[in-house]
Scaffold this motif. Structure first.
Motif: not given
Ligand code: AHG
Ligand code: MN
Ligand code: MN
Length: 333
Positions: A174, A180, A193, A195-197
């Motif tokens: 973070t 993320h 990427l 896992y976003r958020n």
């Protein structure tokens, strides 16, 4: 793979455009971490092979000196981050004092603290280990790092993250705008990427994670808390217990599934075992950024003012409701 492929480099560039307070220098550190993570990941994956091939003494199959993996990981991080130009000081679990970065005639604006290899005793039995890091701004103006630059409360962190060397290697971080996660694709050598958020499930699964062998050394409040998890009131949801013994792995599961991870005070270790600057504070920032809570049993971890580089702190981290419950039980001690 479906959907767009976003590398960690792309993602950081995208974040810089959206959050102009993030500077290029800062990006440099995250890219350094990502490179170090790939190097350490390769070494962790080879660790078992070295055993299988019956290497003994101080040389491996390639005739290279065998190092303890935590020393190796430390060397990789110090080497890569020391050259990245935007740091002026480093704190490592493996170094007693702090590292003043010598090349920085013009000192870099940031300080980093890290645990190069977390859970290292699990390496020999092929269980997940990790790396944890935390980034602060250097507060003082002069060319040398001062003690106040190093001992900052976790609330001052600019970034925090970890790498999990598990069934796949993941980088989770973070910079204060959510959490993320990136998974290393070994075929192309890139963190992508995945896992976003990330949000910690709340209430989430009822999982408690603690080394229960220390039961007799706990405070009465701690004993009652675990008793409450083991025997929920009639109609209350039952709990499961999970404890890997690698904080990164236990925390990662907690982030994805919910629950509470604890390393409390014991009679032998009144401050617990885990280190504030490079284990607990970074996980606390990640946890809060994902909607969770992190406490020393009394107050918010991120508000604690550190007094020493290797200071320990009792740890309660995870789904907010369960961490609040822990605080209530411990208030009676
Ligand atoms: P490290 O390998 O960096 O010294 O960290 C060890 C840790 C942490 O990962 C884990 O949560 C804890 O030690 C386990 O300790 P116990 O064996 O006392 O449960
Ligand atoms: Mn550790
Ligand atoms: Mn370690």
């Amino acid at each position: 793979m479906t959907g767009p492929i976003v590398t960690v480099e792309h993602f950081i560039a995208e974040q810089e455009r959206e959050h102009p307070q993030a500077t290029g220098a800062f990006t440099d550190i995250l890219l350094g971490i990502s490179l170090a993570a790939k190097v350490i990941s390769a070494a962790v994956n080879r660790a078992g092979l070295i055993d299988v091939l019956g290497v003994s003494g101080t040389e491996n199959v390639h005739g290279e000196a065998v190092q303890k993996l935590d020393d190796y990981a430390n060397g990789v991080l110090v080497g890569i981050l020391g050259r990245c130009g935007s740091l002026s000081g480093m704190i490592s679990e493996e170094e007693e004092g702090f590292i003043q970065i010598p090349e920085s005639r013009d000192p870099g604006p940031y300080i980093i603290a890290f645990d190069p290899l977390d859970g290292s005793s699990n390496i020999d039995v092929n269980i997940s280990v990790g790396t944890i890091f935390s980034v602060y701004r250097k507060r003082s103006d002069g060319p040398r790092v001062q003690i106040d630059d190093l001992l900052q409360p976790g609330s001052e962190q600019l970034a925090a993250g970890y790498v999990l060397y598990g069934s796949s290697t993941m980088l989770v971080f973070t910079t204060g705008t959510g959490v993320h996660g990136f998974t290393l694709d070994p075929g192309i050598g890139e963190f992508l990427l995945s896992y976003r958020n990330m949000r910690i499930p709340s209430p989430g699964k009822n999982i408690y994670s603690i080394n229960e062998a220390y039961h007799d050394q706990w405070t009465p409040g701690q004993q009652r808390l675990v008793e409450r998890f083991r025997r929920p009131p009639t109609g209350g949801a039952p709990f499961s217990a999970r404890y890997v013994g690698s904080m990164v792995a236990d925390f990662h599961r907690t982030l994805l599934r919910g629950g509470i991870f604890m390393y409390p005070a014991t009679t032998k270790s009144p401050e617990g075992k885990l280190r504030l600057l490079y284990e607990v504070a970074p996980m606390a920032m990640i946890c809060e950024q994902a909607g969770g809570r992190a406490s020393d049993g009394r107050s918010r971890v991120l508000d604690l003012q550190p007094t020493g580089l290797h200071q320990r702190v009792p740890t309660f981290i995870g789904s907010p409701g369960l961490v609040e419950m822990a605080e209530r039980y411990l208030a009676d001690d």
